[in-house]
Design a protein around this motif. Sequence first.
Motif, short mmCIF file in Angstrom:
data_model
loop_
_atom_site.label_atom_id
_atom_site.label_comp_id
_atom_site.label_asym_id
_atom_site.label_seq_id
_atom_site.Cartn_x
_atom_site.Cartn_y
_atom_site.Cartn_z
N ILE A 1 11.25 -1.63 -45.37
CA ILE A 1 10.41 -0.71 -46.14
C ILE A 1 8.92 -0.97 -45.97
N GLY A 2 8.55 -2.18 -45.58
CA GLY A 2 7.14 -2.51 -45.44
C GLY A 2 6.53 -2.91 -46.76
N THR A 3 5.22 -2.92 -46.82
CA THR A 3 4.50 -3.37 -48.00
C THR A 3 4.63 -2.36 -49.14
N VAL A 4 5.09 -2.83 -50.28
CA VAL A 4 5.29 -1.97 -51.44
C VAL A 4 3.94 -1.71 -52.10
N GLY A 5 3.65 -0.43 -52.38
CA GLY A 5 2.37 -0.06 -52.97
C GLY A 5 2.49 0.56 -54.35
N PHE A 6 3.71 0.99 -54.72
CA PHE A 6 3.90 1.63 -56.02
C PHE A 6 5.35 1.45 -56.45
N VAL A 7 5.57 1.13 -57.72
CA VAL A 7 6.93 1.05 -58.26
C VAL A 7 6.99 1.75 -59.61
N GLU A 8 8.13 2.34 -59.88
CA GLU A 8 8.39 2.97 -61.16
C GLU A 8 9.84 2.67 -61.54
N PHE A 9 10.02 2.00 -62.67
CA PHE A 9 11.36 1.64 -63.13
C PHE A 9 12.02 2.81 -63.84
N SER A 10 13.35 2.86 -63.72
CA SER A 10 14.09 3.83 -64.52
C SER A 10 14.06 3.37 -65.97
N THR A 11 14.23 4.30 -66.87
CA THR A 11 14.22 3.96 -68.29
C THR A 11 15.65 3.87 -68.80
N GLY A 12 15.82 3.38 -69.97
CA GLY A 12 17.14 3.26 -70.56
C GLY A 12 17.58 1.81 -70.58
N ASP A 13 18.40 1.50 -71.57
CA ASP A 13 18.85 0.12 -71.74
C ASP A 13 20.13 -0.19 -70.99
N THR A 14 20.90 0.83 -70.65
CA THR A 14 22.11 0.60 -69.87
C THR A 14 22.04 1.42 -68.59
N ILE A 15 22.73 0.92 -67.59
CA ILE A 15 22.70 1.58 -66.29
C ILE A 15 24.10 1.54 -65.69
N GLN A 16 24.47 2.62 -65.03
CA GLN A 16 25.77 2.71 -64.39
C GLN A 16 25.63 2.40 -62.90
N ALA A 17 26.69 1.89 -62.31
CA ALA A 17 26.69 1.60 -60.88
C ALA A 17 26.27 2.85 -60.11
N GLU A 18 25.46 2.64 -59.10
CA GLU A 18 24.93 3.67 -58.20
C GLU A 18 23.86 4.55 -58.83
N GLU A 19 23.42 4.24 -60.04
CA GLU A 19 22.28 4.94 -60.64
C GLU A 19 20.99 4.26 -60.21
N PRO A 20 19.88 5.01 -60.16
CA PRO A 20 18.61 4.42 -59.76
C PRO A 20 18.07 3.43 -60.80
N ILE A 21 17.57 2.30 -60.31
CA ILE A 21 16.91 1.33 -61.17
C ILE A 21 15.42 1.27 -60.88
N LEU A 22 15.03 1.79 -59.70
CA LEU A 22 13.64 1.68 -59.29
C LEU A 22 13.32 2.74 -58.24
N ASN A 23 12.15 3.35 -58.37
CA ASN A 23 11.60 4.19 -57.31
C ASN A 23 10.40 3.44 -56.76
N LEU A 24 10.29 3.41 -55.44
CA LEU A 24 9.14 2.71 -54.86
C LEU A 24 8.56 3.48 -53.70
N GLU A 25 7.28 3.25 -53.49
CA GLU A 25 6.59 3.77 -52.32
C GLU A 25 6.09 2.57 -51.56
N ALA A 26 6.40 2.55 -50.27
CA ALA A 26 5.99 1.44 -49.42
C ALA A 26 5.35 2.00 -48.16
N SER A 27 4.83 1.10 -47.32
CA SER A 27 4.10 1.55 -46.13
C SER A 27 4.98 2.32 -45.16
N LYS A 28 6.31 2.08 -45.18
CA LYS A 28 7.20 2.75 -44.24
C LYS A 28 8.10 3.82 -44.85
#
Length: 110
Positions: A29-56
Amino acid sequence: MKKRGNFLFIEKQDDVYTISLTPELQDDIGTVGFVEFSTGDTIQAEEPILNLEASKTVLEINTPLTGKVVERNEAAVKEPSLLNSAKREENWIVKLTDVDEAAFNKLEEA
């Protein structure tokens, strides 16, 4: 104990499961420049936990496990490049509890 799933490391210590990027994914992915976490206290398998923007790429990271989110690496919001670190204490994404042990055991050995 450490396992792999979805190009992530999952490390179990007591009843806490720490999810982090593998070195291979960090390189892809290269150098990470931005991250945004998913909200909520519980998470199900295959659900997003993080969105990120990286150099690649722009990428949605999905968890391989269902569980309760007990901590997010909030430092990565202010300093996204922490996710590129080789240090375990810096490059983690989230920490989960209430994870199904059988689901964890089915993951690939790291």
